[in-house]
Design a protein around this motif. Structure first.
Motif, short mmCIF file in Angstrom:
data_model
loop_
_atom_site.label_atom_id
_atom_site.label_comp_id
_atom_site.label_asym_id
_atom_site.label_seq_id
_atom_site.Cartn_x
_atom_site.Cartn_y
_atom_site.Cartn_z
N HIS A 44 6.04 57.54 61.11
CA HIS A 44 5.51 58.68 61.87
C HIS A 44 4.11 59.04 61.40
O HIS A 44 3.20 59.26 62.22
N LEU A 45 3.89 59.05 60.08
CA LEU A 45 2.57 59.38 59.56
C LEU A 45 1.54 58.30 59.91
O LEU A 45 0.37 58.61 60.15
N GLN A 46 1.98 57.05 59.95
CA GLN A 46 1.07 55.98 60.37
C GLN A 46 0.64 56.18 61.83
O GLN A 46 -0.52 55.97 62.18
N SER A 47 1.59 56.58 62.66
CA SER A 47 1.25 56.82 64.07
C SER A 47 0.28 57.99 64.19
O SER A 47 -0.63 57.98 65.03
N LEU A 48 0.45 59.01 63.33
CA LEU A 48 -0.47 60.14 63.36
C LEU A 48 -1.88 59.71 62.92
O LEU A 48 -2.88 60.23 63.42
N ALA A 49 -1.96 58.77 61.98
CA ALA A 49 -3.27 58.27 61.56
C ALA A 49 -3.98 57.60 62.73
O ALA A 49 -5.19 57.78 62.94
N ASP A 50 -3.24 56.82 63.49
CA ASP A 50 -3.82 56.20 64.69
C ASP A 50 -4.27 57.27 65.69
O ASP A 50 -5.36 57.20 66.27
N LEU A 51 -3.43 58.28 65.86
CA LEU A 51 -3.74 59.34 66.82
C LEU A 51 -4.95 60.14 66.38
O LEU A 51 -5.74 60.61 67.21
#
Length: 887
Positions: free
Chosen positions: A850-857
């Protein structure tokens, strides 16, 4: 090339594809404005879909090539004819052309003149009067490849031409005649007589300009013209007209000003409706009478959508209360004409129409326009229409006319009755539409077509009307319309009800909408959006009920199981004082019931909403009278427990069409509020701040926006707002703490805008979390508010940047924008653990993903970065150990 031979061939071809020979006219003259000046142009042949022949029903024409013009230029010079199809003859060839508002374009290739019969036969499906007629009114037909070639935009352009020229003519004629009258008689003329006086000359001019009218060209003097026109009208004007209007000089000026400056060869009746509203109705008259003339396109839509086959031809009788200039009656006449036998004589047709059209209107000027409108629609027959100059609510013929009518068409005035008006007409409802519907439902017709304010769908004033229509009719069709009136600021609905009920316990409702930016196209093609239908169970007496069908939405379905606000609060309207008696404007601050100083019987509170209330903020406090002598006797609002804690919100919306409809404020000090506010007292175990957070949230605002279609919010709607579990609304909840803190922050006159926006986002995120809405539904909800200014003290117009289209929860957006340093530290910690020998647990793996996806976002949210800035940001994150190329 033998011109007579060509004319005969085209006439034969038009006859073969279905045109009535009486509607194919040789040497047809028409008014032409294409060059900027009114003139007369002639075509050797013109064909029409109906009678009388005007630019609105012109279908086809024939022109011969003129070498002084290029072919497309020549054809375009004939666009004022109104025909979408023109045939150009040259040498031994014929070239069909499609005529649009901006240019003419050839249809296919030319063909030999002697092959005309075969070519017409090949194009019968698209060159027949029904198809070409529908190009002028595409709402009656579905899209067809055979008709796509024609441009449907010609008619509106010609309407504007004709209406502007006619308006200019009548304004000049009125001014010239009034000046002459004052010079001759020493006083100004009464407009009550001047209007019908000049309209008699307009009638005469129309008939003289049309070649098929008889008995008009032998008139020798203006007085003869007036007498002839009045005889045709049959209204009795000459018996009432002051003799001062019959002075030779006044008569000559009136007739000259009308007859010498305009050509009425192809005038269309609906153009007169425009002139009536735009020229002769003042703002004061419009407001006093609630005038908002029905656009011809809307009247045609309503009439065409009614199922006329439910009423036998001999049983059809149309009643239009509040007939205004009679556009509904004119459209009804056109529809009635469609089902009459073709062999009827003009007089038989006129007798049929005269017995089946009834109008009632209190405005004498509108009656005059209506009389001429029907006369032109049924041209060349004489008048004698059943038009009654009376107030519908006191008219003695109401009961008999209603019981004998099978169809009711109406666009009643929307302005509420004054107290005096209500008493004088014996109304039990506060608005003319509500009172009209109450009376109509006592003896309803077979079908109705109405234009009503959008408040019909949600206001308590119309609850009874909604219930009665559902009980009386099996089918209801409703179209939600934006602002369509030229001068009135109203949002409306078109309602068509049919199928008188004999049994059954449900009503079939079809609902659709016209977007604000599609009004012009709607009047051309009658296309609506967001169509939906539903079988609605019939209501019981006293039930809260509406015929409105909300658009299907996953979000409302996802929270439909939740409790409603009414289960934990009591909602009341604020203090309602007796009307002011100081003569000052209604909007001026009152000195009799409101004070800046404390005094006996007054409680500190808030009088005005507009300019004073915003979300979680009120700027101005005064002292409000709770004394009995100041209160409206119809309410006891001053007896409410104002001393208790509560929430207040606005009773009227802030901005037209904005989804931000509610601003709430938590009152912990026991203040009093005027009727411009709703007061909401929570149960003992519920926090007023938590309720304010719910009401300020996008959830409650979207709910109100979806359910209240007019300018007012409604207590009945607020009661139905879904709420999160009660445990999340207590004084120890996150909602309570965040809302209380934010309201305290906004109390400061110079609150920091960035901090306020951050706290708003955090509060909204907490609310959405409380509802447990999935990310996709949150994004759909928040996108509804894109670009709309929030009623809050700082600039707030969007949740997401325009370029950012990813699906994300508001909580995650808050994390990215305001908590990323902490979140990213945790992300780096999990990455290090993942590459160590310890590895991650399943829960930690989910958290890291989830945190990785937030980094992309985060990168996409901050985009678009120039490449050098993006590289710099990545380098910085890498240097801080907060970026991994393995992401």
């Amino acid at each position: 090339m033998n011109r007579a031979h060509v004319v005969n061939l085209i006439r034969a071809g038009l006859t073969d594809v279905g045109f009535d020979t009486s509607l194919i006219l040789r040497d047809y003259d028409f008014a032409d404005f294409s060059g900027g000046n009114a003139g007369v142009r002639r075509v050797p042949l013109a064909a029409f879909s109906s009678y009388p022949c005007t630019y609105r029903n012109a279908c086809a024409g024939l022109v011969f090539r003129d070498l002084a013009f290029g072919p497309d230029e020549l054809i375009f010079h004939h666009r004022s004819l109104g025909a979408p199809l023109l045939f150009e003859a040259y040498e031994d060839q014929l070239q069909p052309w499609a005529v649009g508002p901006e240019r003419a374009k050839p249809i296919g290739t030319s063909f030999p003149i002697d092959a005309a019969a075969d070519v017409f036969h090949q194009h019968q499906a698209s060159w027949n009067p029904q198809s070409l007629g529908r190009v002028k009114s595409l709402g009656q037909v579905k899209a067809s490849k055979q008709l796509d070639f024609f441009d449907v935009g010609l008619l509106p352009v010609l309407s504007e031409y004709f209406q502007s020229k006619l308006k200019d003519l009548l304004e000049r004629a009125f001014a010239a005649t009034a000046t002459c009258y004052e010079r001759v008689n020493g006083e100004k003329p009464s407009i009550t007589f001047l209007f019908p006086y000049l309209f008699r000359f307009v009638t005469a001019k129309v008939f003289m300009d049309r070649a098929d009218a008889t008995g008009w060209n032998e008139l020798e003097s203006p007085l003869d013209v007036l007498r002839k026109a009045e005889s045709h009208s049959g209204s009795g004007l000459l018996a009432k007209l002051p003799r001062s209007f019959l002075q030779d000089e006044v008569l000559a000026e009136a007739w000259w000003s009308v007859s010498k400056s305009f050509h009425f060869q192809n005038l269309s009746a609906p153009d007169l409706a425009f002139i009536y509203e735009s020229t002769f109705i003042s703002e004061a008259t419009r407001k006093e009478l609630g005038i908002h003339s029905t656009p011809p396109g809307l009247a045609e839509y309503v009439v065409q959508k009614l199922p006329w086959d439910q009423v036998p031809v001999e049983d059809r009788r149309v009643f239009e209360p509040f007939s205004g200039h009679g556009i509904f009656l004119a459209c009804a006449m056109e529809r009635l004409r469609e089902d009459l036998p073709a062999d009827l004589t003009p007089q038989q047709r006129h007798d049929y129409f005269r017995r089946r059209l009834v109008g009632v209107e209190t405005d004498p000027l509108a009656i005059e326009v209506c009389r001429l409108l029907l006369t032109l629609t049924d041209y060349p027959n004489s008048n004698s229409w059943e038009l009654h100059p009376a107030d519908v609510f006191t008219w003695s013929g109401w009961d008999q006319t209603l019981s004998s009518s099978s169809v009711l068409l109406s666009n009643p005035p929307y302005e509420s009755f004054s107290s005096e008006q209500r008493r004088s007409v014996g109304a039990t409802k506060t608005t003319p539409p509500g009172e009209m519907l109450r009376r109509v439902m006592l003896d309803p017709p077979v079908m109705m077509g109405l234009v009503l304010p959008q408040s019909f769908m949600s206001s308590p004033v119309y609850q009874e009307a909604n219930r009665e229509i559902a009980r009386r009719y099996e089918d209801v069709m409703i179209v939600e319309l934006p602002r369509i009136f030229r001068y009135a600021d109203n949002e409306t609905i078109a309602l068509m009800a049919s199928g008188r009920r004999t049994s059954g316990n449900s009503v079939s409702v079809r609902y659709s909408e016209v977007p604000p930016d599609k009004v012009d196209s709607f009047f051309k093609d009658f296309h609506t959006t967001r169509q939906r239908g539903k079988k609605v169970s019939l209501p019981n007496d006293g039930d809260t009920f509406t015929l409105w069908i909300p658009a299907e939405g996953e979000m409302w379905g996802a929270i439909d199981h939740l409790q409603r606000l009414e289960s934990i609060v009591t909602i009341r309207k604020g203090v309602n004082w007796i009307p002011r008696s100081d003569g000052l404007p209604r909007t001026s601050p009152r000195a009799d019931v409101v004070s800046d100083e404390e005094q006996a019987g007054f409680r500190r509170g808030v009088e005005k909403m507009r300019g004073n209330l915003s979300q979680l903020q009120i700027n101005c406090f005064r002292y409000l009278s709770l004394l009995d002598q100041h209160q409206d006797p119809r309410t006891r609002a001053h007896k409410h427990p104002w001393e208790h804690r509560k929430v207040v919100c606005n009773a009227a919306r802030f901005e037209r069409k904005s989804p931000w409809r509610i601003a709430a404020w938590a009152d912990s000090d026991g203040l009093a509020f005027s009727k411009e506010f709703f007061a909401i007292w929570p149960n003992d175990d519920v926090s007023e701040f938590a309720i304010a957070a719910i009401l300020c949230s996008p959830i409650a605002n979207a709910f109100s926006f979806t359910h209240d279609l007019e300018r007012h919010n409604h207590i009945s709607t607020l009661r139905q707002v879904p709420i999160p579990p009660i445990k999340l609304l207590r004084s120890d909840s996150e909602l309570h703490e965040r809302c209380k803190t934010l309201q305290s922050t906004l109390k400061g006159a110079q609150a920091d805008a960035k901090r306020v926006i951050e706290e708003l986002l955090r509060l909204d995120a907490a609310v959405l979390d409380a509802y447990e809405l999935m990310d996709r539904l949150q994004r759909q909800l928040l996108d509804q508010f894109q670009g709309w200014g929030r009623p809050v003290a700082v600039g707030f117009k969007e949740y997401f940047p325009e370029h950012f289209r990813d699906v994300i929860s508001l909580r995650d957006l808050v994390t990215i924008q305001y908590e990323w340093e902490t979140a990213n530290d945790r992300r780096c910690e999990l990455i290090e653990k993942d590459i160590s020998s310890d590895g991650l647990t399943a829960e930690e793996r989910t958290e890291l993903d989830h945190l990785q996806s937030l980094a992309d976002l985060l990168v996409r949210l901050k985009a678009p970065y120039p490449n050098d800035q993006l590289d710099s940001l990545i380098s910085q994150l890498k240097a801080e150990g907060k970026w991994s190329d393995s992401i």
